[in-house]
Design an enzyme around this catalytic site. Structure first.
Site: not given
Lengths: 383, 384
Positions: A73, A149, A179, A199, A201, A237, A326
């Site tokens: 995102t 997706n 994806q 991403s 995950h 950070t 989502c």
């Protein structure tokens, strides 16, 4: 009760043991702020550099073109709002993008941008012509996802980028690669794609970590401000444990993209065969190997509500999705399926099955539970 | 100087000889909600010493039925000079220039040497002498300082409206049929306000509804428990009954037959748990199962009285209450609370009792009910 058969890998994946070890190690040993000046920090910085390098190598781009962030995102928002930089410009985007792009474009529209929405073909892919017909010299950014997706449709982003740039060489081409990354081979360096984000995950890494490729010279500004982290693009950070977990997943899975894809194709075919053995089930999108990701399968058994089927499979420890995670908490049918022209009744029956990396599945068990569940639920149609 | 909460209780005043019963109940409810405070009883008042947790106590007291109003008061000695000085400091602590004020005094302590009007005049005079740009307005003042001369003197500026109603428990026990929608939590709240101790029952139809929808009902029960105290929630597995009704009964009657099964199961649970009534969120004519004819058929399934506090309410009125009591946002979470698969497209709106009973007899109802009750899950939900 049988073990959990997890078939919702487009929503998230189980972190691989290498990622878990790397995160633990980061929390335990490499917790220093990478921006500080002592040796321990330099060591953390070096680890991050190595990960950046390995991701760059996978995508065949320069190391300084990879920026770490919090995931898909953020990457999509960075691409769009970073490239727009507050100005009211023209955007071309498909109507089947992930919410992170779709909602960002609706917001851009509210802010005064002109958004040209491209509908998919009935196979849920975006045609090159549909995009090139929309491109003008005013077009500032084009955003077309790599792999959808929900249906797994693969867009030929290299070809679309090339054709669009022929008409307007200044246009910025973005592709949401969440994806596609580490699932399909992609030579970004040889392509005319300017921005590509991913991403952790979705590739058996941790949540809260990801990255974005921005081709050198592409005018993209930060979307939030603070310290000079990530070469001035992303203040804050760095999420070192997340990045190290992602790095471990990349190291583990980058070398096997092609072989894994071929293996997963066979797994998907097995599922397709068993699903087709149940009457009146359609595949949403298509099944040809070239144009659909082997990792995603979207099917509608007629006369059954997808959500009810999901729970019935859940009762048997088989976990699938309806729409994308989502958006599945909202009532109504999937935007992607309805854009493809799929009637509501069929779209409401849809479930998405998505596969992880190097997993094996008890196909006989799935076939049995799927068939029994569909047949049982078909007894209770609304009259 | 101690700040404490002074509670004024409402309708209990009217209860004549039963008054001690209601008072005891109210004080017990306050103690349950605020276990770490000291409560003192005065004439027509409770004094709550909160020892620092004032804001939390105020928030909780607003949800305790039986309390008409309360205020955060300062407790002083019965010394006019000290009281006047304190009232002056209260005025000076706020923007007072160009504003009007009033001292409202009462004196229930007849040992105090001045009458209430004299107290008010003396304090008001002292304030006027020591401020500029402030005037007295006895009918519509900007600032009102109330001084109650009792065992001690209590001074406050704001009356906080309480939840009203009767202490929970004083109206007996009743079982609420809780669906997860907007109406049933409001119905429960309304009966709790009239002193009913709530029990709740939810009919759960996995896989036609999800674990999320069950969690939603638990969340709603938790919100209700903030008003009514601990609630026992019974989750009844209902899938098999729904499937059987669907398979064996005419489809236009499935909803009404399902409602009758729910009522019968609820009645059995109510009797087992000492509840004297059922509560539903029905509102006349809202949906097919809530027409007068449907309600006649539903009512016939049970012998316990069925309370329907929303029967004459418009949906908008119900939504307003749901928003006020904080259940609305949870109620509208989109998880399905009742399976639409089993809702016929054209349900009977004017069912005939004989026909329904006849249709229902296709099932061995008692057996299904017994089985569902045996598999019922009991959860005890306490306020946070």
């Amino acid at each position: 009760m049988d073990d959990i058969m997890y078939l919702d890998n487009c929503a998230t994946t189980k972190p691989c043991s290498e990622a878990v070890s790397a995160i633990r190690e980061a929390l335990d040993k490499f917790w220093f702020n990478p921006s500080a000046l002592y040796r321990q920090s330099a060591e953390v910085g070096q680890k991050m550099k190595d990960i950046r390098k390995s991701i760059a190598k996978t995508l065949n781009v320069r190391e300084d073109e990879i920026y770490f962030n919090s995931g898909g995102t953020e990457g999509d928002n960075q691409a769009l709002f970073g490239a727009l930089s507050g100005s009211k410009k023209e955007i071309i985007v498909s109507t089947i993008e992930h919410s992170a792009v779709y909602q960002s474009c609706l917001r851009a529209e509210e802010m005064g941008c002109t958004v040209k929405w491209i509908k998919p073909e009935s196979d849920s892919r975006i045609s090159v012509n549909a995009v090139t017909e929309a491109v003008t010299e005013k077009t500032h950014i084009i955003s077309i996802m790599h792999v959808n997706n929900e249906t797994g449709a693969v867009n030929d982003i290299e070809l679309i980028a090339k054709a669009a740039k022929k008409i307007n060489p200044k246009v910025i081409f973005h592709s949401d690669g969440v994806q596609g990354f580490l699932k399909l081979p992609l030579d970004l360096g040889a392509s005319q794609i300017d921005i590509y984000n991913f991403s952790a995950h979705k590739i058996h890494g941790p949540k809260g970590a990801g990255g974005i490729y921005i081709k050198k010279g592409t005018p993209v500004k930060p979307i939030h401000y603070g310290g000079p982290h990530e070469n001035g693009l992303r203040a804050g950070t760095e999420n070192v444990p997340g990045i190290m977990g992602m790095g471990a997943a990349v190291r583990e899975f980058a070398p096997s993209i092609i072989t894994r894809r071929n293996e997963t194709k066979k797994i998907k075919q097995g599922f397709i065969d068993c699903i087709k053995s149940v009457p009146d089930v359609v595949i949403n999108g298509g099944e040809d190997e070239e144009n659909y990701s082997p990792y995603v399968l979207n099917v509608s058994p007629f006369g059954v509500r997808g959500e009810t089927l999901l729970h019935m499979l859940e009762e048997n420890n088989i976990l699938v999705a309806t729409g994308s995670a989502c958006s599945s908490h909202k009532k109504g049918t999937s935007r992607v399926l309805s854009e493809m022209g799929i009637p509501d009744e069929v779209a409401q029956s849809a479930i998405r099955i998505s596969f992880g990396f190097n997993q094996s599945y008890d196909l006989a068990r799935f076939a049995d539970v799927f068939k029994k569940s569909v047949m049982k639920l078909r007894q209770y149609r609304r009259h | 100087m101690e700040q404490l909460i002074m509670v004024k209780y409402g309708e209990i005043h009217l209860k004549g000889l039963n008054r001690p019963f209601f008072e005891r109940m109210l004080i017990n409810n306050i103690k349950k909600s605020l276990p770490n405070v000291k409560i003192e009883k005065g004439e027509g008042r409770y004094y709550i010493h909160t020892e620092g947790n004032l804001n939390k106590a105020v928030a909780r007291l607003k949800k305790i039925f039986g309390i008409h109003a309360f205020c955060v008061a300062y407790c002083l000695d019965n010394d006019l000079e000290q009281i006047s000085e304190f009232c002056l400091a209260l005025i000076k602590g706020r923007e007072y220039e160009g504003k009007s004020f009033k001292i409202a005094a009462t004196r229930s302590n007849k040992k105090f040497p001045m009458k209430s009007t004299e107290i008010a005049a003396a304090i008001g005079g002292y304030i006027l002498q020591n401020t500029d740009g402030l005037r007295v307005d006895l009918t519509n003042p900007d600032i009102t300082i109330t001084v109650e001369v009792r065992e001690k003197a209590y001074v406050y500026t704001e009356n906080i409206k309480g939840a009203g109603g009767m202490p929970v428990g004083s109206g007996g026990n009743a079982l609420l049929l809780l669906s997860g929608g907007i109406d049933s939590p409001v119905a429960g709240w309304m009966m709790a306000k009239r002193g009913v101790k709530l029990y709740a029952v939810h009919f759960y139809s996995f896989p036609y509804t999800s674990e999320h929808s069950k969690q939603k009902v638990v969340m709603l029960t938790e919100i209700l428990s903030q008003y009514s105290g601990e609630v026992e929630l019974f989750v009844v597995p209902f899938t098999e009954i729904q499937e059987a009704i669907y398979t064996k009964c005419p489809h236009q009657y499935t909803t009404i037959i399902m409602r009758r099964f729910m009522m019968k199961i609820a009645e059995a649970i109510a009797r087992d748990n000492g509840c004297g009534a059922l509560i539903t969120g029905e509102s006349l004519g809202q949906v097919a199962s809530q027409t007068l004819d449907s309600i006649i058929v539903t009512d016939n399934a049970v012998n316990l009285p069925v309370f329907r506090p929303l029967i004459g309410f418009d949906k908008n009125d119900i939504v307003d209450i749901a928003r006020n009591i904080d259940t609305f946002e949870t109620s509208i979470l989109p998880y399905e609370d009742c399976c639409t698969v089993f809702t016929p497209r054209h349900p009977a709106t004017h069912p005939n009792l004989d026909k329904i009973v006849q249709a229902e007899s296709a099932l061995d109802g008692d057996e299904y009910i017994k089985k569902a009750i045996a598999a019922t899950e009991r959860l005890v939900i306490r306020p946070d």
